[in-house]
Design a protein around this motif. Structure first.
Motif, PDB file in Angstrom:
ATOM      1  N   GLN A 173     -42.801   9.258   9.234  1.00 55.19           N
ATOM      2  CA  GLN A 173     -43.191  10.173  10.307  1.00 55.19           C
ATOM      3  C   GLN A 173     -42.262  10.005  11.496  1.00 55.19           C
ATOM      4  OE1 GLN A 173     -47.449  10.449  11.145  1.00 55.19           O
ATOM      5  NE2 GLN A 173     -46.981  10.552  13.334  1.00 55.19           N
ATOM      6  N   LEU A 174     -41.817  11.131  12.055  1.00 52.76           N
ATOM      7  CA  LEU A 174     -40.959  11.102  13.229  1.00 52.76           C
ATOM      8  C   LEU A 174     -41.788  11.377  14.479  1.00 52.76           C
ATOM      9  CD1 LEU A 174     -37.722  12.812  11.822  1.00 52.76           C
ATOM     10  CD2 LEU A 174     -38.400  10.400  11.823  1.00 52.76           C
ATOM     11  N   ILE A 175     -41.921  12.631  14.890  1.00 49.50           N
ATOM     12  CA  ILE A 175     -42.700  12.911  16.100  1.00 49.50           C
ATOM     13  C   ILE A 175     -43.771  13.956  15.807  1.00 49.50           C
ATOM     14  CG2 ILE A 175     -40.774  12.349  17.619  1.00 49.50           C
ATOM     15  CD1 ILE A 175     -40.365  15.306  18.106  1.00 49.50           C
ATOM     16  N   GLU A 176     -44.724  14.035  16.726  1.00 47.64           N
ATOM     17  CA  GLU A 176     -45.802  15.006  16.585  1.00 47.64           C
ATOM     18  C   GLU A 176     -45.278  16.416  16.826  1.00 47.64           C
ATOM     19  OE1 GLU A 176     -50.244  14.453  17.968  1.00 47.64           O
ATOM     20  OE2 GLU A 176     -49.072  15.286  19.632  1.00 47.64           O
ATOM     21  N   ASN A 177     -45.820  17.361  16.086  1.00 41.64           N
ATOM     22  CA  ASN A 177     -45.491  18.776  16.256  1.00 41.64           C
ATOM     23  C   ASN A 177     -46.717  19.474  16.846  1.00 41.64           C
ATOM     24  OD1 ASN A 177     -44.066  21.240  16.018  1.00 41.64           O
ATOM     25  ND2 ASN A 177     -45.037  21.657  14.040  1.00 41.64           N
TER      26      ASN A 177
END
Length: 307
Positions: free
Chosen positions: A160-164
């Motif tokens: 997981q990278l960043i929240e969308n």
């Protein structure tokens, strides 16, 4: 015969694009320069490589075979370069990543330092719609894919990278004075949709269906950028990812319309096929992400994360 690698590259691009003009644009060369190299290359063969019919360029059957051979030669040359770098202790190879269109606002920041550090790695970054991204992943044509909606028909692993976050967005010319609107506002606002197959479209429709929203569909467009320009022009409203409109919000050209139930939240995930055998370049990139992603997010997305 004394053709050069440069001529092979130019002819291969002409064969791919079926156009000297398009080839020159992709190669960042002038059209006359490409034409001269094509002529010099053609002079070394007794059989035509191309023909022009009705002002349109066509590659002959012989030319198509030469293009296949040219591609094979150029790939071998790349492999020689990679092996040379490897013997010199440099990480080298090709890193292939497919990215959904809105992901172009995310992925470059996670690649930048890695590519700068490893000059021997060639990056192929394909920005397209969700359906094509998942197709390239399923066919094992890429190392990684960046998506905001995880596929259900593939066995994958992910980081997981960043929240969308997605919001209801309009241009700044209309006045919305309430601190919070209920969902009945959708009866009054014409909505602009992304195309079928888009991750944003999927998230948007799932939210609309779950909440039984009475929406007015105004139009359908094929990219996040096209939707943004339509909203800016006052053609309608849309549910858009915050990551792609930060500049327009800061400049006051777009506004978020506060509606109960928003934002819609998903996550940007880098995914790969389960049991994927990584190249050295792909494995090194994944290690880089695990070590550096928190720093990358802090340095490049701090305002986004805190908003």
């Amino acid at each position: 015969m004394h053709y050069t690698l440069h001529q092979l590259q130019i002819f291969l691009k002409i064969a791919e694009k079926q156009s000297i003009t398009k080839a020159s644009e992709e190669l960042h060369l002038t059209q006359p320069a490409v034409s001269i190299q094509l002529r010099n290359f053609q002079d070394q063969f007794p059989i035509p490589l191309t023909e022009v019919i009705g002002r349109k360029l066509y590659i002959t059957d012989f030319g198509k075979e030469i293009a296949v051979a040219a591609q094979r030669i150029l790939e071998e040359v790349k492999e020689i370069n990679y092996k040379t770098m490897a013997y010199q202790g440099q990480l080298s190879g090709v890193l292939k990543i497919s990215v959904v269109s809105t992901g172009k606002y995310v992925m470059p920041y996670f690649l930048s330092d890695f590519i700068k550090k490893h000059e021997g790695i060639d990056l192929i970054l394909d920005v397209t719609n969700k359906a094509k991204v998942l197709e390239s992943l399923e066919q094992n044509n890429v190392d990684f894919s960046l998506v905001s909606v995880l596929p259900t028909n593939l066995q994958i692993e992910k980081t997981q990278l960043i929240e969308n976050r997605l919001y209801l967005v309009g241009n700044s010319k209309e006045q919305f004075t309430k601190k919070m609107y209920d969902k009945s506002i959708f009866t009054k606002l014409p909505l602009i949709y992304r195309e079928q197959g888009s991750g944003t479209r999927h998230t948007m429709e799932k939210f609309i269906e779950k909440n039984n929203l009475p929406v007015r569909k105004k139009m359908e467009l094929t990219s996040n950028e096209a939707v943004k320009q339509a909203v800016l022009a006052g053609l309608g409203y849309s549910i858009m990812p915050l990551i792609g409109i930060r500049n327009e919000l800061s400049a006051g050209r777009l506004q978020i319309i506060p509606v109960k139930g928003f934002p819609i939240k998903t996550n940007w995930n880098l995914i790969w096929l389960k049991n994927k055998k990584f190249s050295l370049a792909a494995s090194a990139f994944l290690d880089h992400l695990e070590l550096e992603k928190e720093t990358i997010m802090k340095n490049n997305f701090e305002d986004y994360i805190s908003s």
